[in-house]
Design a protein around this motif. Structure first.
Motif, PDB file in Angstrom:
ATOM      1  N   LEU A 111      43.985  41.594  31.262  1.00  0.00           N
ATOM      2  CA  LEU A 111      44.811  40.490  30.782  1.00  0.00           C
ATOM      3  C   LEU A 111      44.423  39.174  31.466  1.00  0.00           C
ATOM      4  O   LEU A 111      44.401  38.118  30.832  1.00  0.00           O
ATOM      5  N   MET A 112      44.111  39.254  32.751  1.00  0.00           N
ATOM      6  CA  MET A 112      43.732  38.057  33.504  1.00  0.00           C
ATOM      7  C   MET A 112      42.460  37.432  32.927  1.00  0.00           C
ATOM      8  O   MET A 112      42.396  36.217  32.706  1.00  0.00           O
ATOM      9  N   ILE A 113      41.441  38.247  32.668  1.00  0.00           N
ATOM     10  CA  ILE A 113      40.177  37.716  32.138  1.00  0.00           C
ATOM     11  C   ILE A 113      40.363  37.233  30.699  1.00  0.00           C
ATOM     12  O   ILE A 113      39.885  36.158  30.318  1.00  0.00           O
ATOM     13  N   LYS A 114      41.092  38.009  29.914  1.00  0.00           N
ATOM     14  CA  LYS A 114      41.327  37.615  28.525  1.00  0.00           C
ATOM     15  C   LYS A 114      42.038  36.274  28.440  1.00  0.00           C
ATOM     16  O   LYS A 114      41.627  35.383  27.676  1.00  0.00           O
ATOM     17  N   THR A 115      43.090  36.110  29.234  1.00  0.00           N
ATOM     18  CA  THR A 115      43.917  34.913  29.155  1.00  0.00           C
ATOM     19  C   THR A 115      43.271  33.723  29.857  1.00  0.00           C
ATOM     20  O   THR A 115      43.248  32.609  29.321  1.00  0.00           O
ATOM     21  N   VAL A 117      40.018  33.353  31.045  1.00  0.00           N
ATOM     22  CA  VAL A 117      38.607  33.028  30.794  1.00  0.00           C
ATOM     23  C   VAL A 117      38.301  32.962  29.300  1.00  0.00           C
ATOM     24  O   VAL A 117      37.825  31.931  28.797  1.00  0.00           O
ATOM     25  N   ASN A 118      38.588  34.048  28.570  1.00  0.00           N
ATOM     26  CA  ASN A 118      38.213  34.093  27.153  1.00  0.00           C
ATOM     27  C   ASN A 118      38.977  33.057  26.330  1.00  0.00           C
ATOM     28  O   ASN A 118      38.395  32.363  25.489  1.00  0.00           O
ATOM     29  N   LEU A 171      31.842  28.619  33.300  1.00  0.00           N
ATOM     30  CA  LEU A 171      31.830  28.356  31.865  1.00  0.00           C
ATOM     31  C   LEU A 171      31.847  26.849  31.600  1.00  0.00           C
ATOM     32  O   LEU A 171      31.121  26.344  30.728  1.00  0.00           O
ATOM     33  N   SER A 172      32.659  26.142  32.357  1.00  0.00           N
ATOM     34  CA  SER A 172      32.753  24.691  32.187  1.00  0.00           C
ATOM     35  C   SER A 172      31.405  24.018  32.424  1.00  0.00           C
ATOM     36  O   SER A 172      31.016  23.099  31.690  1.00  0.00           O
TER      37      SER A 172
END
Length: 335
Positions: A111-115, A117-118, A171-172
């Motif tokens: 959930l942490m990566i999905k919310t 980062v993705n 990513l930025s």
């Protein structure tokens, strides 16, 4: 650079996580200083849903927005249909991205990566589609136990939250290379101030100690709290940094702190002075030794140079400014 009312007249600003601590403060900043700007707040708001640690999944609360007259959207940044609707039906000039799973003790890595980062990548694509400047919340958690003063480029996250924020920064940088929009990541250190109460147990120790003292309870500190040092920053300086990040040609990742490490003992001592109390402190063993940051101090040299940022509040000034709100919250929400 300071924006006048005319600079943002008819501009459209999206604030994700706008019912949370920092997002709601940004919403009111624009409402009060730029009444001709259109401000859209997006937040998932709170439900009964909790993480495995028992903490709420979302801290967004309607009471943080009482008095706000802009547009409010209840929605989850993981909802791709919602993001498509935002892309088609709005034309944003600035996006302030404050939404996140912000609980550093959360164990849900998926959930942490999905919310964090993705969904952030989807928001970056929205910014590119609208040619909007992106200002987003990174975190001092990217540094983990890295040596003080913490500098960009010396990261060592020791939890999935810090890892997710560092991934956002990577990513930025890729988008900075490929796109023309301005992208600024702000690594917040230990923030305290108005509208944090609804973060519950993750609210700052300034607020928590303040309420202990107002209740007549002895402040409870870890043993050696005079040697546990953090860079505590007042919300007004966080807002200042965000506004300065709106200036063109400022893309980058920057620390936002005071550049000074202060102790948890300092917090209690200043609060007792401001509240007129002299309660005896209770010292308890620290159960987090080995997984606990004992010293954080932001290196803000590049933040000053690139953004023109200069912290305006020492801890004494910040707590003094905050005390009336600490008292109000105690009377209306705690007692």
């Amino acid at each position: 650079m300071r924006y006048t009312e005319d600079d943002l007249k008819d501009k459209t600003i999206l604030i994700t996580g706008g019912a949370g601590f920092i997002g709601s403060n940004l919403a009111f900043y624009f409402q009060e200083n730029h009444p001709d700007a259109k401000v859209v707040v997006l937040d998932s708001f709170r439900s009964g849903e909790t993480l495995s640690n028992g903490n709420l999944k979302s801290f967004g609360h309607f009471k943080n927005l009482i008095g706000f007259s802009g547009e409010i959207i209840s929605g989850d940044i993981n909802d791709k249909d919602l993001l498509l609707d935002l892309e088609v039906n709005y034309d944003f000039d600035y996006i302030f991205h404050e939404a996140a799973i912000s609980d550093t003790t959360a164990q849900e890595q998926d959930l942490m990566i999905k919310t964090n980062v993705n969904a952030y990548k989807d928001l970056l694509d929205l910014a590119v589609a609208h040619n909007a400047n992106m200002i987003y919340a990174s975190s001092a958690a990217t540094y983990g136990n890295a040596e003080s003063p913490q500098r960009v480029g010396r990261e060592a996250p020791n939890n999935v939250y810090g890892f997710s924020k560092l991934s956002m920064d990577h990513l930025s940088r890729e988008y900075m290379k490929e796109c023309d929009i301005n992208i600024v990541g702000l690594r917040y250190f230990n923030v305290y101030g108005a509208r944090e109460y609804f973060k519950n147990t993750t609210a700052s120790m300034v607020l928590q100690f303040g309420h202990q003292i107002l209740a007549g309870k002895n402040p409870r500190l870890f043993e050696g709290s005079d040697k546990i040092l953090r860079d505590f920053i007042y919300i007004e300086d966080i807002i200042q940094a965000n506004i300065k990040a709106m200036a063109p040609n400022t893309s980058g990742i920057y620390n936002v702190g005071t550049g000074k490490a202060r102790s948890f003992q300092d917090i209690v001592d200043i609060l007792q002075k401001e509240l007129g109390t002299s309660l005896e402190c209770e010292y308890i063993p620290n159960p987090f030794i080995g997984s606990y940051q004992f010293h954080t101090e932001a290196d803000i040299a590049t933040t000053k140079e690139a953004l023109g940022y200069a912290p305006a509040y020492e801890m004494e000034e910040g707590i003094k400014a905050y005390v009336p709100e600490i008292k109000r919250i105690y009377e209306t929400e705690v007692k």
